[in-house]
Design a protein around this motif. Structure first.
Motif, PDB file in Angstrom:
ATOM      1  N   LYS A 166      33.697  28.496  -3.175  1.00 42.34           N
ATOM      2  CA  LYS A 166      32.595  28.518  -4.331  1.00 42.34           C
ATOM      3  C   LYS A 166      31.074  28.406  -3.757  1.00 42.34           C
ATOM      4  O   LYS A 166      30.415  29.013  -4.279  1.00 42.34           O
ATOM      5  CB  LYS A 166      32.905  27.536  -5.463  1.00 42.34           C
ATOM      6  CG  LYS A 166      34.234  28.030  -6.172  1.00 42.34           C
ATOM      7  CD  LYS A 166      34.238  26.728  -7.265  1.00 42.34           C
ATOM      8  CE  LYS A 166      35.224  27.063  -8.310  1.00 42.34           C
ATOM      9  NZ  LYS A 166      35.306  26.211  -9.643  1.00 42.34           N
ATOM     10  N   THR A 192      33.600  41.586  -4.483  1.00 45.37           N
ATOM     11  CA  THR A 192      32.504  42.214  -4.127  1.00 45.37           C
ATOM     12  C   THR A 192      32.752  42.139  -2.467  1.00 45.37           C
ATOM     13  O   THR A 192      32.971  41.108  -1.888  1.00 45.37           O
ATOM     14  CB  THR A 192      31.259  41.163  -4.381  1.00 45.37           C
ATOM     15  OG1 THR A 192      31.195  41.233  -5.951  1.00 45.37           O
ATOM     16  CG2 THR A 192      29.975  41.625  -3.785  1.00 45.37           C
ATOM     17  N   GLU A 225      25.095  44.780  -0.173  1.00 46.60           N
ATOM     18  CA  GLU A 225      26.482  45.066  -0.888  1.00 46.60           C
ATOM     19  C   GLU A 225      26.865  46.403  -0.849  1.00 46.60           C
ATOM     20  O   GLU A 225      26.231  47.287  -0.557  1.00 46.60           O
ATOM     21  CB  GLU A 225      26.294  44.651  -2.418  1.00 46.60           C
ATOM     22  CG  GLU A 225      27.672  44.760  -3.317  1.00 46.60           C
ATOM     23  CD  GLU A 225      27.365  44.483  -4.515  1.00 46.60           C
ATOM     24  OE1 GLU A 225      28.254  44.792  -5.460  1.00 46.60           O
ATOM     25  OE2 GLU A 225      26.341  43.535  -5.150  1.00 46.60           O
ATOM     26  N   CYS A 269      30.219  31.834  -2.326  1.00 46.97           N
ATOM     27  CA  CYS A 269      29.916  32.584  -3.600  1.00 46.97           C
ATOM     28  C   CYS A 269      28.457  32.293  -4.231  1.00 46.97           C
ATOM     29  O   CYS A 269      28.046  33.244  -4.469  1.00 46.97           O
ATOM     30  CB  CYS A 269      31.059  32.804  -4.371  1.00 46.97           C
ATOM     31  SG  CYS A 269      32.508  33.380  -3.833  1.00 46.97           S
ATOM     32  N   ALA A 270      28.291  31.025  -4.288  1.00 46.61           N
ATOM     33  CA  ALA A 270      26.974  30.764  -4.854  1.00 46.61           C
ATOM     34  C   ALA A 270      25.891  31.083  -3.988  1.00 46.61           C
ATOM     35  O   ALA A 270      24.793  31.653  -4.321  1.00 46.61           O
ATOM     36  CB  ALA A 270      26.948  29.184  -5.285  1.00 46.61           C
ATOM     37  N   ARG A 271      26.200  30.975  -2.773  1.00 49.23           N
ATOM     38  CA  ARG A 271      24.916  31.124  -1.714  1.00 49.23           C
ATOM     39  C   ARG A 271      24.643  32.672  -1.718  1.00 49.23           C
ATOM     40  O   ARG A 271      23.275  32.721  -1.507  1.00 49.23           O
ATOM     41  CB  ARG A 271      25.518  30.606  -0.341  1.00 49.23           C
ATOM     42  CG  ARG A 271      24.649  31.105   0.916  1.00 49.23           C
ATOM     43  CD  ARG A 271      25.323  30.345   2.072  1.00 49.23           C
ATOM     44  NE  ARG A 271      24.847  30.965   3.288  1.00 49.23           N
ATOM     45  CZ  ARG A 271      25.253  30.698   4.518  1.00 49.23           C
ATOM     46  NH1 ARG A 271      26.156  29.470   4.846  1.00 49.23           N
ATOM     47  NH2 ARG A 271      24.735  30.996   5.729  1.00 49.23           N
ATOM     48  N   PHE A 272      25.544  33.678  -1.637  1.00 54.01           N
ATOM     49  CA  PHE A 272      25.467  34.902  -1.687  1.00 54.01           C
ATOM     50  C   PHE A 272      25.188  35.447  -3.262  1.00 54.01           C
ATOM     51  O   PHE A 272      25.015  36.628  -3.294  1.00 54.01           O
ATOM     52  CB  PHE A 272      26.316  35.768  -0.796  1.00 54.01           C
ATOM     53  CG  PHE A 272      26.220  35.507   0.553  1.00 54.01           C
ATOM     54  CD1 PHE A 272      25.334  35.914   1.211  1.00 54.01           C
ATOM     55  CD2 PHE A 272      27.244  34.329   1.090  1.00 54.01           C
ATOM     56  CE1 PHE A 272      25.274  35.754   2.700  1.00 54.01           C
ATOM     57  CE2 PHE A 272      27.140  34.143   2.464  1.00 54.01           C
ATOM     58  CZ  PHE A 272      26.109  34.846   3.336  1.00 54.01           C
ATOM     59  N   LYS A 273      24.958  34.550  -4.132  1.00 52.51           N
ATOM     60  CA  LYS A 273      24.763  35.180  -5.543  1.00 52.51           C
ATOM     61  C   LYS A 273      25.788  36.149  -6.033  1.00 52.51           C
ATOM     62  O   LYS A 273      25.276  37.113  -6.758  1.00 52.51           O
ATOM     63  CB  LYS A 273      23.454  35.646  -5.782  1.00 52.51           C
ATOM     64  CG  LYS A 273      22.581  34.484  -5.480  1.00 52.51           C
ATOM     65  CD  LYS A 273      20.773  35.052  -5.626  1.00 52.51           C
ATOM     66  CE  LYS A 273      19.778  33.845  -5.532  1.00 52.51           C
ATOM     67  NZ  LYS A 273      19.988  33.122  -4.246  1.00 52.51           N
ATOM     68  N   ILE A 274      27.148  35.950  -6.101  1.00 52.68           N
ATOM     69  CA  ILE A 274      28.258  36.799  -5.922  1.00 52.68           C
ATOM     70  C   ILE A 274      28.398  36.601  -7.775  1.00 52.68           C
ATOM     71  O   ILE A 274      28.595  35.606  -8.245  1.00 52.68           O
ATOM     72  CB  ILE A 274      29.636  36.671  -5.565  1.00 52.68           C
ATOM     73  CG1 ILE A 274      29.281  36.574  -3.963  1.00 52.68           C
ATOM     74  CG2 ILE A 274      30.626  37.510  -5.681  1.00 52.68           C
ATOM     75  CD1 ILE A 274      28.770  37.912  -3.169  1.00 52.68           C
ATOM     76  N   VAL A 275      28.276  37.690  -8.430  1.00 59.03           N
ATOM     77  CA  VAL A 275      28.674  37.728  -9.692  1.00 59.03           C
ATOM     78  C   VAL A 275      29.998  38.285 -10.232  1.00 59.03           C
ATOM     79  O   VAL A 275      30.767  37.575 -10.794  1.00 59.03           O
ATOM     80  CB  VAL A 275      27.669  38.532 -10.567  1.00 59.03           C
ATOM     81  CG1 VAL A 275      27.723  38.580 -12.017  1.00 59.03           C
ATOM     82  CG2 VAL A 275      26.095  38.037 -10.347  1.00 59.03           C
ATOM     83  N   CYS A 314      36.508  32.709  -3.702  1.00 62.09           N
ATOM     84  CA  CYS A 314      35.573  32.186  -4.689  1.00 62.09           C
ATOM     85  C   CYS A 314      36.219  31.154  -5.628  1.00 62.09           C
ATOM     86  O   CYS A 314      35.455  30.380  -6.427  1.00 62.09           O
ATOM     87  CB  CYS A 314      34.941  33.229  -5.670  1.00 62.09           C
ATOM     88  SG  CYS A 314      33.880  34.219  -4.692  1.00 62.09           S
TER      89      CYS A 314
END
Length: 250
Positions: free
Chosen positions: A115, A128, A143, A118-124, A108
């Motif tokens: 990146k 993950t 998840e 990670c934005a596409r799958f809304k990784i916080v 990420c």
């Protein structure tokens, strides 16, 4: 004389520039451990899993069952599962008849390729892990929330990475499910939306009907419970009275 002075100034300037470059180089070399480019590249290259980016994700995951790790090279928790993840990737790399399974990794911090995913799958949070059927760009991926030791990951993958019925994999559907899925796929967006609203209304009606039935049953139960307690009280009173009569006759 003037030329000599200019020559000395040029030499002095070159010396200052050399010292400046030396200090900049030294400062760059002594970045915090694990965050310098050499360490980051070493961590990335140690990944056994398939490296995924915005450039290759759709191509490499198309038609596959996937188990993917989102990580950062300098994240302590990510480092703690790196060994187990590499073991899992190696296991599936050498497992016969596993061409439809992909174990992947996404950095990420790799901009923009990592990146972007990670934005596409809304990784916080990191790390993950997501898994499932990668059809239609990964809309079916879920998840993973279990333990992250190798044997835990392996056991989960053996159960979860199996073909499931969905619009992108009709071959995994039962005849009835396939028939329903194909019928839904032939419908318009408006018809599907109305169908969803109808099914949601059906659920609400069933919940309401259950609640009413439960309340009636609860009322009957309470009445039966009260009647039972009253009969027990009367029976105890009769026993007491009978014993008193017996004592009185002695």
């Amino acid at each position: 004389m003037r030329a000599q002075i200019l020559n000395q100034l040029q030499q002095l300037l070159l010396l200052v520039l050399a010292c400046t470059q030396h200090h900049v180089s030294e400062a760059y070399t002594y970045e915090p451990p694990g965050r310098d480019p050499v360490s980051i590249n070493k961590i990335r290259s140690s990944e056994v899993a398939v490296p995924l980016t915005t450039d290759n994700f759709d191509e490499l995951t198309k038609g596959k069952l996937v188990f993917i790790k989102f990580y950062s090279p300098h994240c302590p928790h990510c480092k703690s599962i790196a060994g187990a993840w590499n073991e899992l990737a190696s296991y599936y790399e050498n497992l016969p008849d596993s061409d439809n399974i992909l174990i992947g990794s996404i950095d990420c911090t790799d901009s923009p390729q990592g990146k972007g995913l990670c934005a596409r799958f809304k990784i916080v949070g990191l790390p993950t892990l997501i898994h499932g059927d990668a059809s239609f760009g990964g809309i079916y991926l879920e998840e993973y929330g279990g333990d992250k030791a190798f044997h835990d990951l392996k056991s989960f993958a053996a159960e979860a990475l199996v073909p499931t019925c969905n619009p992108g994999n009709l071959d995994a559907c039962s005849p009835d499910m396939r028939k329903d899925t194909e019928a839904f796929m032939a419908m318009t967006y408006e018809s599907l939306d109305n169908l969803i609203k109808g099914k949601e209304k059906q659920q609400e009606d069933l919940q309401s009907s259950f609640k009413e039935t439960f309340e009636k049953l609860q009322k009957n139960y309470d009445e039966y419970l009260l009647e039972k307690e009253m009969q027990i009280i009367r029976a105890k009173a009769n026993v007491k009275l009978i014993k008193e009569v017996i004592d009185a006759k002695k």
